[in-house]
Design a protein around this motif. Structure first.
Motif: not given
Length: 451
Positions: A268-282, A284-296
């Motif tokens: 689960a710790e590694e998955l949190v890191e993966v989600i944060i790195f997905l935030f850094l890809d322009h 995937l900017h359209g998935l910002a809401v989905l990524l936020y929900e997954c991180m929460q």
């Protein structure tokens, strides 16, 4: 009596020769003007001939040389104007976190035709109307999956067989058809989140399958991490089409800890890191809401005993991997939740990145503040871009977690640091990022004075 007197003949003004001389002077002036204009026209004509001769003499190489020298002078002027005006020549945040994709596994399963759901339908009287045979079983199941009937049949049967589970899982992560991968994702989310109708699952995907899917997608893992290849603008592959379903499934797995053992604490710790790195890809900017929900969802996965240790592990790992430019600020700011755990994670990530920026010379909070205060922003060689990075990181480290309320010494040092940034940089300072550092520090300083 009417005749002239003798003395009148002797007056030179009244004599006729004087009149003749005046007329000769007027005529002579006209002649001079005429001659002057003639000479002027001849001079202009000669200059025109010389100019044409000079142009004919110049070759194409001479013209190219002059253009090159002119372009060089213009470039020098533009560079000087940038330095004078303090224009900030920097790249924005953004990384390519996906490289070249690998070949996905096959989507067909030999044992799919013998699954209980398909066999029960083939043995039903309704099959006489459809005349379905085993060779067309895959197409029939695809239709049930696309229409949402497959999950309802699974709830009726109370079981999802291994072949059915693996088939829908692979469709969700690797199918090129949007309808099939979306329906397969809906199928798994419905099965995992079911409360009133428990379903027995013969095969449950683990973190190994999720991580394997990322490798097929070309995700840059810890072992293959390369900052140069991750920066936006490099020639890397784009994100896969199935990444949306992958994120949704990861979020669904974090909700079923009490029912299914899908993720361990370290996974689960590694998955949190993966989600944060997905935030850094322009891309995937359209998935910002989905990524936020997954991180929460992933942050809520940990127990209270696990969270403190896991929070520090995630922060230290991210601090070593994120580039120390605007991407590290983006990594901090994407943790944007208002709950206590999100604030703790955001503060911890900012603090660990600050430690790495100072090459781990500091061991506690006070030493970090001393290093920040020791920076002389008046020096011409001071890198104000780094100073801006430090200022934003310190803001997220101290203010998000409300550390200043519990440590008055840190509060005083924070105020001194802000005064250095706001007062020692004049409004006429034309260095790059001078105005941003000064304005940011002045704004934060007003907040500390108000408190």
């Amino acid at each position: 009596m009417d005749g002239s007197l003798d003395f009148e003949f002797e007056d030179p003004l009244l004599s006729s020769p004087v009149v003749t001389k005046k007329r000769k002077k007027v005529i002579g002036l006209d002649d001079l003007l005429s001659d002057y204009y003639k000479e002027k026209s001849k001079l202009v004509e000669r200059e025109s001939i010389q100019e044409k001769a000079q142009k004919a003499y110049n070759s194409d190489d001479d013209v190219n040389t002059k253009e090159a020298s002119l372009s060089e002078v213009i470039d020098q002027c533009q560079n000087q104007m940038r330095e004078i005006s303090g224009e900030e020549d920097m790249s924005t945040w953004g990384m390519h976190v996906f490289g070249n994709q690998k070949v996905p596994p096959p989507l067909a399963f030999p044992g799919l035709g013998s699954c209980a759901i398909l066999q029960s339908f083939m043995n039903n009287e309704l099959n006489s109307l459809f005349e379905l045979d085993s060779d067309k079983g895959d197409l029939f199941l695809e239709g049930l999956l696309a229409n949402g009937w497959l999950s309802k049949l699974a709830f009726i049967c109370g079981c999802v067989e291994k072949s059915m589970a693996m088939w829908t899982f692979n469709l969700m992560l690797y199918s090129p058809k949007e309808e099939l991968r979306t329906s397969a994702c809906e199928f798994w989310c419905a099965i995992l989140s079911s409360k009133d109708e428990p379903v027995l699952i013969d095969w449950l995907p683990s973190y190994f399958e999720l991580k394997g899917a990322l490798e097929i997608y070309g995700f840059q893992s810890k072992s293959s991490f390369n900052r140069d290849s991750l920066h936006a603008g490099s020639n890397c592959g784009g994100p896969p089409q199935n990444i949306r379903s992958w994120v949704r499934f990861a979020a669904a797995c974090s909700h079923v800890r009490n029912k299914f053992s899908v993720l361990s604490t370290s996974e689960a710790e590694e998955l949190v890191e993966v989600i944060i790195f997905l935030f850094l890809d322009h891309q995937l900017h359209g998935l910002a809401v989905l990524l936020y929900e997954c991180m929460q969802s992933l942050i809520s996965y940990f127990t209270e005993k696990e969270w403190k240790n896991s929070c520090n592990k995630i922060a230290k790992s991210l601090a070593c991997r994120v580039p120390k430019d605007l991407n590290c600020l983006r990594a901090v700011e994407c943790i944007s939740g208002y709950d206590t755990r999100s604030k703790q994670l955001r503060s911890s990530v900012a603090y660990q990145i600050l430690l790495v920026c100072f090459d781990n010379k500091a061991t506690d909070e006070e030493e970090v503040m001393r290093l920040l205060i020791a920076i002389n922003v008046k020096e011409k060689g001071c890198d104000l871009f780094k100073m801006y990075i430090y200022l934003v990181l310190a803001e997220n480290w101290l203010l998000v977690n409300q550390m200043l309320e519990h440590k008055p010494v840190i509060n005083e040092m924070w105020g001194l640091y802000l005064r250095n940034c706001s007062c020692q940089i004049s409004s006429t300072d034309l260095r790059s990022f001078a105005s941003k550092v000064r304005n940011k520090a002045s704004y934060l300083l007003q907040g500390t004075v108000t408190k």
